[in-house]
Write an enzyme that holds these catalytic residues in place. Structure first.
Site, PDB file in Angstrom:
ATOM      1  N   THR A 131      -0.062   4.980   1.135  1.00 23.20           N
ATOM      2  CA  THR A 131      -0.221   5.923   2.242  1.00 23.20           C
ATOM      3  C   THR A 131      -0.096   5.224   3.590  1.00 23.20           C
ATOM      4  OG1 THR A 131      -1.716   7.219   0.862  1.00 23.20           O
ATOM      5  CG2 THR A 131      -1.713   7.691   3.227  1.00 23.20           C
ATOM      6  N   ASP A 160      -1.577  -0.617   6.021  1.00 21.43           N
ATOM      7  CA  ASP A 160      -1.771  -0.038   7.356  1.00 21.43           C
ATOM      8  C   ASP A 160      -3.207   0.364   7.650  1.00 21.43           C
ATOM      9  OD1 ASP A 160      -1.638   3.463   7.369  1.00 21.43           O
ATOM     10  OD2 ASP A 160      -1.715   2.261   5.554  1.00 21.43           O
ATOM     11  N   ASP A 207       0.872  -1.170   0.000  1.00 21.27           N
ATOM     12  CA  ASP A 207       0.000   0.000   0.000  1.00 21.27           C
ATOM     13  C   ASP A 207       0.911   1.222   0.000  1.00 21.27           C
ATOM     14  OD1 ASP A 207      -2.317   1.694   0.479  1.00 21.27           O
ATOM     15  OD2 ASP A 207      -1.590   1.843   2.540  1.00 21.27           O
TER      16      ASP A 207
END
Length: 624
Positions: A319, A518, A317
């Site tokens: 961000t 996250d 991922d």
């Protein structure tokens, strides 16, 4: 009767009962070494406590047509007891019970993420109804909302269902769905997702997807399906049981027929028991998990560690994973000949000082770091989804989007528009600043790439692992960050179900995939991947609980370390298995020749178990 047997089995498998069995076995050994022969050998206690679950599972599996290693152990125990070798029977039962306990510990998995995900589902909505020419906003349970209803969402509230904005402007924090670090401006005609948060202005939406069709509920379903489809790990000794049991029986019968000595036949069964083999995997995994914990990497299961050793594709991922997930001022571009860069930053920060928008806060923070005075200006006004304005010394300061300043009649030079395009190509957020109706400059903001990101990508490629970027951000943003980190394969503007589809596509190509993320939106992909890893310091609880691995310090450099550690653990497991089999073969030969009795055979393969454990323990302190 069946339930009673199950309860008794669970009681005997308790670690306290296993320790009690070990105490009985130790007492039996002491008495044997002292030449004391009591009427009832304490090893019987071990055989009953530790052996009953083995015998129960062996019979249960056999009744279902499955041959397990427990069957071989049970046969060896019964044979030992029949010729009066109680200690050998107890020793076999204890070692197998201990190995099974260790293996159960390493494959235990935390499964609380789904409950946390369900907590995100909105409980209430506000339906707009009209009567006598008046509008009323009535709170209703979210599950009763029907398609086509008009709903009002106030600032700070969670949007109850997917819909289309029919009135108002706002900015929506939809990180729960897309992972985007910035709130997204929404106006009439724009789509919104259920479970996302309305940050600023009040809006009315028309419900388009409700109940199980909403984006959030679909994401919850994805996690449920991924959890359900995770196959349990099969113990390695059970994988080989189909040939271990027949081979042991054939060798034991052959030994008896060849020597006419039943003791030698029983000894073959005793030394053939896969005690060292049962300990080979869990001890290596526990040592590796222990070493990882010292480095701040929490591995939740032995299965995850073993699978990580086979991983040949890592999906990141963006961000909060490759980046810190926070905005910082990256560019300050004043209009030619009017203001300096610091003066433009100060001007923008004065206007944004009272703003609650993340962009405004980031600009104000940049000014504070330069010790600039940010006194509160009068006439502050925020226009949701567009920008802010304030007065200074009779002059009106405007900060916002290009469209907002156009609406206010501010003329933007072509050179400034070129700067805006360049910043957008780099994936940066932009704020256009004007004072007294004249263009003053541009402030660019960017998420901050983790310093280790490019090195981590390079290390993974060096280890022969393919690296892929999966993100909900815009493609331009994704391409810019990918170019900075050395990632060539990019998939952008993905919703959670699309991330899952990409993971499934990679797995269908025969790749073993590790997903690292996250956010809540990453949870389904993390759960679907062969191995899921979550950034634990800044990541969401849901992503962490869905993951197999948690990076406690958010240190990306732990990813290549984890791959190396997993490979070392697999090598240790294979070495231990080979060593265990060699010891067993040697013990079988000595048993057939009559050099070993059942008790000596039990001690020899117990020594093999000790060697396997000591070898695995080396992994705990090995430099990886």
């Amino acid at each position: 009767m069946f339930n009673k047997m199950e309860e008794l089995c669970e009681m005997c498998e308790n670690i306290r009962m296993t320790i009690l069995g070990g105490c009985f076995l130790a007492l039996s050994l002491i008495l044997m070494l002292c030449g004391i022969h009591p009427p009832l050998d304490p090893a019987w206690g071990t055989a009953l406590i530790c052996g009953f679950p083995l015998a129960y599972h062996a019979v249960k599996n056999l009744s279902r047509g499955h041959i397990s290693s427990d069957l071989l152990v049970t046969v060896a125990m019964v044979a030992s007891v029949c010729i009066g070798e109680d200690f050998a029977a107890g020793e076999i039962a204890f070692i197998m019970a201990l190995g099974e306990y260790l293996e159960d510990r390493t494959v235990a998995r935390a499964r609380k993420g789904l409950a946390s995900l369900l907590e995100l589902a909105p409980r209430m909505g506000r339906r707009i109804t009209a009567s006598d020419g008046k509008e009323d906003a009535v709170e209703i349970p979210a599950e009763t909302i029907e398609k086509g209803w008009i709903l009002r969402v106030l600032p700070g509230e969670t949007i109850p269902v997917d819909g289309i904005v029919v009135r108002g402007n706002t900015s929506v924090d939809q990180s729960v769905m897309t992972g985007e670090s910035l709130p997204v401006d929404k106006g009439v005609g724009d789509s919104v997702f259920g479970g996302t948060v309305n940050r600023f202005g009040a809006i009315d939406i028309e419900a388009t997807r409700v109940g199980a069709d909403s984006s959030l509920q679909k994401m919850i379903s994805l996690v449920q399906e991924a959890e359900k489809n995770k196959a349990p790990t099969q113990r390695i000794v059970d994988k080989w049981a189909a040939w271990l049991v027949p081979a042991a029986m054939i060798l034991a019968v052959a030994a008896y027929l060849g020597t006419q000595n039943v003791t030698r036949a029983v000894t073959v069964l005793v030394v053939f028991c896969p005690c060292a083999l049962a300990l080979a995997t869990p001890t290596s995994i526990m040592a590796a998990i222990g070493q990882a914990a010292k480095r701040g990497v929490l591995i939740k299961s032995g299965e995850a560690l073993e699978t990580m050793g086979r991983v040949n594709c890592v999906t990141f991922d963006k961000t909060g994973t490759l980046t810190f997930g926070r905005l910082e001022v990256s560019d300050v571009i004043p209009s030619n000949g009017t203001l300096s860069a610091d003066e433009l930053l100060h001007l923008a920060a004065l206007a944004e000082a009272q703003s609650e928008h993340p962009i405004g806060k980031a600009i104000a923070q940049a000014a504070i770091q330069k010790d600039m005075d940010l006194s509160m200006l009068p006439g502050f006004e925020t226009i949701p989804g567009k920008g802010v304005s304030a007065n200074r010394d009779g002059k009106r300061i405007l900060c916002g989007s290009l469209r907002y300043l156009d609406m206010q009649g501010v003329s933007i030079p072509e050179s400034a528009k070129e700067h805006l395009n360049t910043l957008r190509m780099q994936g940066k957020a932009t704020v256009v600043v004007a004072e007294s109706g004249r263009f003053a400059g541009i402030v660019g903001l960017s998420d901050v790439i983790r310093p280790a990101a490019a090195n981590v990508v390079a290390q993974m490629k060096k280890l022969g692992v393919e690296v892929v970027l999966l993100t909900g951000d815009h493609r331009q943003t994704a391409e810019y960050f990918a170019s900075q980190t050395g990632i060539s394969e990019i998939h952008a503007e993905l919703l959670p179900e699309q991330k899952v589809m990409e993971i499934a596509r990679l797995r269908d190509q025969g790749k073993t995939v590790c997903m690292i993320g996250d956010g809540v939106n990453d949870a389904p992909a993390i759960k679907t991947a062969d191995v899921g890893a979550a950034m634990a310091a800044m990541g969401s609880d849901i992503a962490i609980e869905a993951a197999d691995v948690a990076l406690m310090g958010d240190n990306l450099e732990h990813i290549p370390y984890l791959k190396r550690l997993a490979s070392a653990a697999i090598f240790s497991i294979h070495f231990n298995i080979t060593l265990a089999m060699l010891i067993n073969v040697l013990a079988i030969v000595l048993s057939v020749l009559g050099y070993l009795t059942p008790v000596l055979g039990a001690l020899v393969h117990n020594a093999g178990s000790v060697i396997v454990v000591l070898n695995a323990a080396i992994l705990y302190d090995r430099k990886i």
